[in-house]
Design a protein around this motif. Structure first.
Motif, PDB file in Angstrom:
ATOM      1  N   VAL A 140       0.849  -1.205   0.000  1.00 21.22           N
ATOM      2  CA  VAL A 140       0.000   0.000   0.000  1.00 21.22           C
ATOM      3  C   VAL A 140       0.879   1.248   0.000  1.00 21.22           C
ATOM      4  O   VAL A 140       0.652   2.183  -0.782  1.00 21.22           O
ATOM      5  CB  VAL A 140      -0.971   0.005   1.212  1.00 21.22           C
ATOM      6  CG1 VAL A 140      -1.644   1.358   1.364  1.00 21.22           C
ATOM      7  CG2 VAL A 140      -2.003  -1.099   1.075  1.00 21.22           C
ATOM      8  N   VAL A 141       1.879   1.266   0.864  1.00 19.91           N
ATOM      9  CA  VAL A 141       2.781   2.426   0.949  1.00 19.91           C
ATOM     10  C   VAL A 141       3.511   2.625  -0.381  1.00 19.91           C
ATOM     11  O   VAL A 141       3.580   3.743  -0.909  1.00 19.91           O
ATOM     12  CB  VAL A 141       3.784   2.257   2.118  1.00 19.91           C
ATOM     13  CG1 VAL A 141       4.869   3.319   2.073  1.00 19.91           C
ATOM     14  CG2 VAL A 141       3.050   2.285   3.453  1.00 19.91           C
ATOM     15  N   LEU A 142       4.037   1.546  -0.946  1.00 25.72           N
ATOM     16  CA  LEU A 142       4.802   1.652  -2.197  1.00 25.72           C
ATOM     17  C   LEU A 142       3.916   2.061  -3.375  1.00 25.72           C
ATOM     18  O   LEU A 142       4.316   2.901  -4.193  1.00 25.72           O
ATOM     19  CB  LEU A 142       5.519   0.336  -2.486  1.00 25.72           C
ATOM     20  CG  LEU A 142       6.686   0.040  -1.546  1.00 25.72           C
ATOM     21  CD1 LEU A 142       7.097  -1.430  -1.640  1.00 25.72           C
ATOM     22  CD2 LEU A 142       7.864   0.955  -1.846  1.00 25.72           C
ATOM     23  N   PHE A 143       2.718   1.489  -3.476  1.00 28.73           N
ATOM     24  CA  PHE A 143       1.800   1.890  -4.552  1.00 28.73           C
ATOM     25  C   PHE A 143       1.401   3.358  -4.398  1.00 28.73           C
ATOM     26  O   PHE A 143       1.357   4.097  -5.381  1.00 28.73           O
ATOM     27  CB  PHE A 143       0.532   1.020  -4.557  1.00 28.73           C
ATOM     28  CG  PHE A 143       0.704  -0.291  -5.255  1.00 28.73           C
ATOM     29  CD1 PHE A 143       0.906  -0.369  -6.613  1.00 28.73           C
ATOM     30  CD2 PHE A 143       0.656  -1.474  -4.534  1.00 28.73           C
ATOM     31  CE1 PHE A 143       1.059  -1.590  -7.257  1.00 28.73           C
ATOM     32  CE2 PHE A 143       0.805  -2.702  -5.163  1.00 28.73           C
ATOM     33  CZ  PHE A 143       1.008  -2.763  -6.526  1.00 28.73           C
ATOM     34  N   THR A 144       1.116   3.775  -3.173  1.00 37.58           N
ATOM     35  CA  THR A 144       0.733   5.169  -2.938  1.00 37.58           C
ATOM     36  C   THR A 144       1.875   6.108  -3.336  1.00 37.58           C
ATOM     37  O   THR A 144       1.641   7.111  -4.021  1.00 37.58           O
ATOM     38  CB  THR A 144       0.337   5.376  -1.462  1.00 37.58           C
ATOM     39  OG1 THR A 144      -0.743   4.484  -1.155  1.00 37.58           O
ATOM     40  CG2 THR A 144      -0.099   6.801  -1.199  1.00 37.58           C
ATOM     41  N   LEU A 145       3.091   5.784  -2.928  1.00 35.18           N
ATOM     42  CA  LEU A 145       4.245   6.602  -3.314  1.00 35.18           C
ATOM     43  C   LEU A 145       4.435   6.611  -4.827  1.00 35.18           C
ATOM     44  O   LEU A 145       4.718   7.658  -5.422  1.00 35.18           O
ATOM     45  CB  LEU A 145       5.517   6.092  -2.631  1.00 35.18           C
ATOM     46  CG  LEU A 145       5.665   6.402  -1.154  1.00 35.18           C
ATOM     47  CD1 LEU A 145       6.873   5.663  -0.567  1.00 35.18           C
ATOM     48  CD2 LEU A 145       5.797   7.897  -0.933  1.00 35.18           C
ATOM     49  N   SER A 146       4.287   5.461  -5.454  1.00 39.12           N
ATOM     50  CA  SER A 146       4.433   5.368  -6.904  1.00 39.12           C
ATOM     51  C   SER A 146       3.432   6.270  -7.608  1.00 39.12           C
ATOM     52  O   SER A 146       3.793   7.034  -8.512  1.00 39.12           O
ATOM     53  CB  SER A 146       4.237   3.923  -7.358  1.00 39.12           C
ATOM     54  OG  SER A 146       4.247   3.833  -8.765  1.00 39.12           O
ATOM     55  N   PHE A 147       2.166   6.194  -7.185  1.00 41.44           N
ATOM     56  CA  PHE A 147       1.144   7.031  -7.816  1.00 41.44           C
ATOM     57  C   PHE A 147       1.409   8.507  -7.546  1.00 41.44           C
ATOM     58  O   PHE A 147       1.206   9.345  -8.418  1.00 41.44           O
ATOM     59  CB  PHE A 147      -0.256   6.642  -7.343  1.00 41.44           C
ATOM     60  CG  PHE A 147      -0.703   5.295  -7.839  1.00 41.44           C
ATOM     61  CD1 PHE A 147      -0.314   4.815  -9.083  1.00 41.44           C
ATOM     62  CD2 PHE A 147      -1.507   4.492  -7.063  1.00 41.44           C
ATOM     63  CE1 PHE A 147      -0.721   3.578  -9.541  1.00 41.44           C
ATOM     64  CE2 PHE A 147      -1.926   3.249  -7.507  1.00 41.44           C
ATOM     65  CZ  PHE A 147      -1.535   2.792  -8.758  1.00 41.44           C
ATOM     66  N   TRP A 148       1.858   8.829  -6.350  1.00 35.43           N
ATOM     67  CA  TRP A 148       2.142  10.229  -6.017  1.00 35.43           C
ATOM     68  C   TRP A 148       3.249  10.776  -6.927  1.00 35.43           C
ATOM     69  O   TRP A 148       3.122  11.864  -7.480  1.00 35.43           O
ATOM     70  CB  TRP A 148       2.532  10.362  -4.547  1.00 35.43           C
ATOM     71  CG  TRP A 148       2.806  11.771  -4.158  1.00 35.43           C
ATOM     72  CD1 TRP A 148       4.020  12.359  -3.965  1.00 35.43           C
ATOM     73  CD2 TRP A 148       1.840  12.794  -3.938  1.00 35.43           C
ATOM     74  NE1 TRP A 148       3.867  13.679  -3.630  1.00 35.43           N
ATOM     75  CE2 TRP A 148       2.536  13.972  -3.613  1.00 35.43           C
ATOM     76  CE3 TRP A 148       0.454  12.824  -3.990  1.00 35.43           C
ATOM     77  CZ2 TRP A 148       1.883  15.171  -3.340  1.00 35.43           C
ATOM     78  CZ3 TRP A 148      -0.189  14.021  -3.709  1.00 35.43           C
ATOM     79  CH2 TRP A 148       0.526  15.167  -3.396  1.00 35.43           C
ATOM     80  N   VAL A 149       4.314  10.013  -7.088  1.00 33.58           N
ATOM     81  CA  VAL A 149       5.420  10.434  -7.952  1.00 33.58           C
ATOM     82  C   VAL A 149       4.928  10.580  -9.397  1.00 33.58           C
ATOM     83  O   VAL A 149       5.229  11.567 -10.076  1.00 33.58           O
ATOM     84  CB  VAL A 149       6.603   9.437  -7.859  1.00 33.58           C
ATOM     85  CG1 VAL A 149       7.638   9.690  -8.931  1.00 33.58           C
ATOM     86  CG2 VAL A 149       7.230   9.501  -6.470  1.00 33.58           C
ATOM     87  N   LYS A 150       4.151   9.598  -9.871  1.00 33.44           N
ATOM     88  CA  LYS A 150       3.662   9.651 -11.249  1.00 33.44           C
ATOM     89  C   LYS A 150       2.689  10.804 -11.450  1.00 33.44           C
ATOM     90  O   LYS A 150       2.738  11.488 -12.476  1.00 33.44           O
ATOM     91  CB  LYS A 150       2.998   8.325 -11.632  1.00 33.44           C
ATOM     92  CG  LYS A 150       2.636   8.268 -13.106  1.00 33.44           C
ATOM     93  CD  LYS A 150       2.071   6.917 -13.504  1.00 33.44           C
ATOM     94  CE  LYS A 150       1.765   6.898 -14.993  1.00 33.44           C
ATOM     95  NZ  LYS A 150       1.078   5.664 -15.388  1.00 33.44           N
ATOM     96  N   ILE A 151       1.821  11.043 -10.483  1.00 30.94           N
ATOM     97  CA  ILE A 151       0.858  12.134 -10.600  1.00 30.94           C
ATOM     98  C   ILE A 151       1.572  13.476 -10.700  1.00 30.94           C
ATOM     99  O   ILE A 151       1.219  14.321 -11.528  1.00 30.94           O
ATOM    100  CB  ILE A 151      -0.142  12.122  -9.419  1.00 30.94           C
ATOM    101  CG1 ILE A 151      -1.155  10.997  -9.603  1.00 30.94           C
ATOM    102  CG2 ILE A 151      -0.846  13.470  -9.269  1.00 30.94           C
ATOM    103  CD1 ILE A 151      -2.001  10.717  -8.371  1.00 30.94           C
TER     104      ILE A 151
END
Length: 187
Positions: A144-155
């Motif tokens: 969850v933490v890694l997916f959230t960070l990934s989406f934040w960076v991509k966004i």
């Protein structure tokens, strides 16, 4: 009898296969962010996927989810996938799995894109959270933490790119009207 422990990964598999199959249904790419700029979110996403697919046998759980709770998590996962597909279909041939500009690209602010600016990520985060809640291991919380960070960076990368490519004023107006990820949330 159906078991949520089987349905949850089956839904992920069906979503992934259908998502990859639909990747051919897009307009011609006319510009893209460099691979180097996109690498951080790809690496975070890969780490999240690895955490998610770690076998659960012998891994302690933070909590135990009873059958009804597991089915609720399954329903939330399915709702997340449905939201991603609504967004994907609504975006049509402008969709891309990476940060690109497509032929005929414009700001889409209707349908799910009138609810949140990034409905595909919203739906995926709901599916990730629901799956992690059902499995409840340290690896799932890490995912969850890694997916959230990934989406934040991509966004952040995507919004900077879209602002440059589609017009800073137009995109800024869209950002003021529509929240980023959480319906009715902060813009």
């Amino acid at each position: 009898m159906l078991n949520p422990g089987l349905v949850i990964p089956l839904l992920w598999l069906i979503w992934m296969i259908s998502w990859v199959a639909a990747a051919r249904w897009t307009n011609q790419t006319t510009g893209r962010v460099s691979f180097k700029e996109q690498l951080p979110y790809h690496l975070l996403m890969l780490a999240g996927i690895i955490c998610f697919i770690v076998p659960m046998d012998g891994i302690p759980r933070f909590w135990h989810v009873h059958l009804i709770g597991a089915w609720i998590c399954t329903a939330l996962e399915a709702a997340g996938f449905a939201f991603t597909w609504w967004a994907r279909i609504h975006l049509g041939k402008l969709w891309s799995g990476t940060v690109t500009r497509k032929e005929g690209h414009h700001i889409v602010d209707t349908g799910p894109y009138g609810i949140v600016r990034h409905p595909i990520y919203t739906g995926l985060l709901l599916a990730v959270l629901a799956t992690a809640a059902a499995k409840a291991t340290v690896f799932d919380i890490g995912a969850v933490v890694l997916f959230t960070l990934s989406f934040w960076v991509k966004i952040r990368l995507e919004e900077r790119w879209l602002s440059q490519e589609l017009g800073a004023e137009s995109y800024a107006a869209y950002r003021k009207r529509v929240p980023m990820l959480i319906p009715f949330g902060p813009k």
